[in-house]
Design an enzyme around this catalytic site. Sequence first.
Site, mmCIF file in Angstrom:
data_model
loop_
_atom_site.group_PDB
_atom_site.id
_atom_site.type_symbol
_atom_site.label_atom_id
_atom_site.label_comp_id
_atom_site.label_asym_id
_atom_site.label_seq_id
_atom_site.Cartn_x
_atom_site.Cartn_y
_atom_site.Cartn_z
ATOM 1 N N GLU A 73 35.950 2.965 57.828
ATOM 2 C CA GLU A 73 36.055 4.467 57.039
ATOM 3 C C GLU A 73 36.551 5.555 58.205
ATOM 4 O OE1 GLU A 73 35.953 5.714 53.914
ATOM 5 O OE2 GLU A 73 35.255 3.963 52.828
HETATM 6 ZN ZN LIG Z 1 39.253 4.688 50.490
#
Ligand SMILES: [Zn+2]
Length: 333
Positions: free
Chosen positions: A265
């Site tokens: 992320e």
């Molecule tokens: Zn995503």
Amino acid sequence: MIKGLKQIEHTSKGKVEVFTLDDYGKSEQDRSIYVAKVGSGPVKIWVQAQIHGDEKLTTGAVMELLKTFGSNGSKEVKTILENATIYAIPMYNPDGSLMNTRTTTLYDESGEPRKDNRGRNMTIDLNRDWAENGFAAKESLAVYKYWADVKPDYAVDLHHQGLKTVYGTNYSTSMSLGVSLAPNGPTLPGIKGGLYNDLTRQMSVYVYDALKDYGHMHIDRYQTGSGEKRYEIDIKGGVVSAMMIGLNYDNINPTGHSNPAIFFETKGNTRDGNLGQKSNGHLEKQNYLGLKALLYGLATDEVKQVDPDRWEEIPAYPLAGYQTDTGIVPAGN
Ligand SMILES: [Zn+2]
């Protein structure tokens, strides 16, 4: 992106193969989903980016990596490509990417957006669509069928998140490492006798070790919520969760193939407009370096030498519990 892929294929002189999943299906708006395949080794590694259409730097990182694999003769790259075969989907959600939306929009047979009972366009998060009651979007089924054919050994899924700080510091997190079925959580230790509980932590630590000494890279564990205590996700509807569970939807995966998967992320969404031009380069580079390191570790089995318990060394907020499909499960239950 398509032009870029074709260019990479061309300059790689056959090393990087580029093709579409048209035989498996296309997107809701009838766009092709592209795959780049590179390497000749037995370890099959699946890389997917931009399942959320507004998470664009991830695609750039995959393209950079493919360029390197197509042209670079370094020892590291040779080792990866001799030991592994990479199946990369640089843009899982082409419609969402063009609309710059996280979700995609569902269309009916006449080519009009489907409407809900309040007259709004029906949208769907593709990353919740590999589920028994899912596969609402055509691209989900296309990619799922291809995954069931490839039967990868490992997967990595690239995303963006909002802004957060590394626990106990003032550093803005540049990347979080996550597993969509939380390590040591309610689900993962029960799969394959705990094998994926170990492998996903080993994969995460391997990436952490590769990136942690770069000056402006601040890596932590992916958690949700805000405040002093946070949650780890344990969502069975996520695409890479379905991979770990070995979902057999519509008898497309009758052998129950499964594989461990982690996700990256990266800081910021293009939607949020919080990615200044200046910061983009190092974030893309971080994805690229993390991905390249992980592929090397998987190709050489070095990942398996990592002590999985070192996962606790990756900075994280104190754990309040797990965010599951059916609500919060407190930690320690
Ligand atoms: Zn995503």
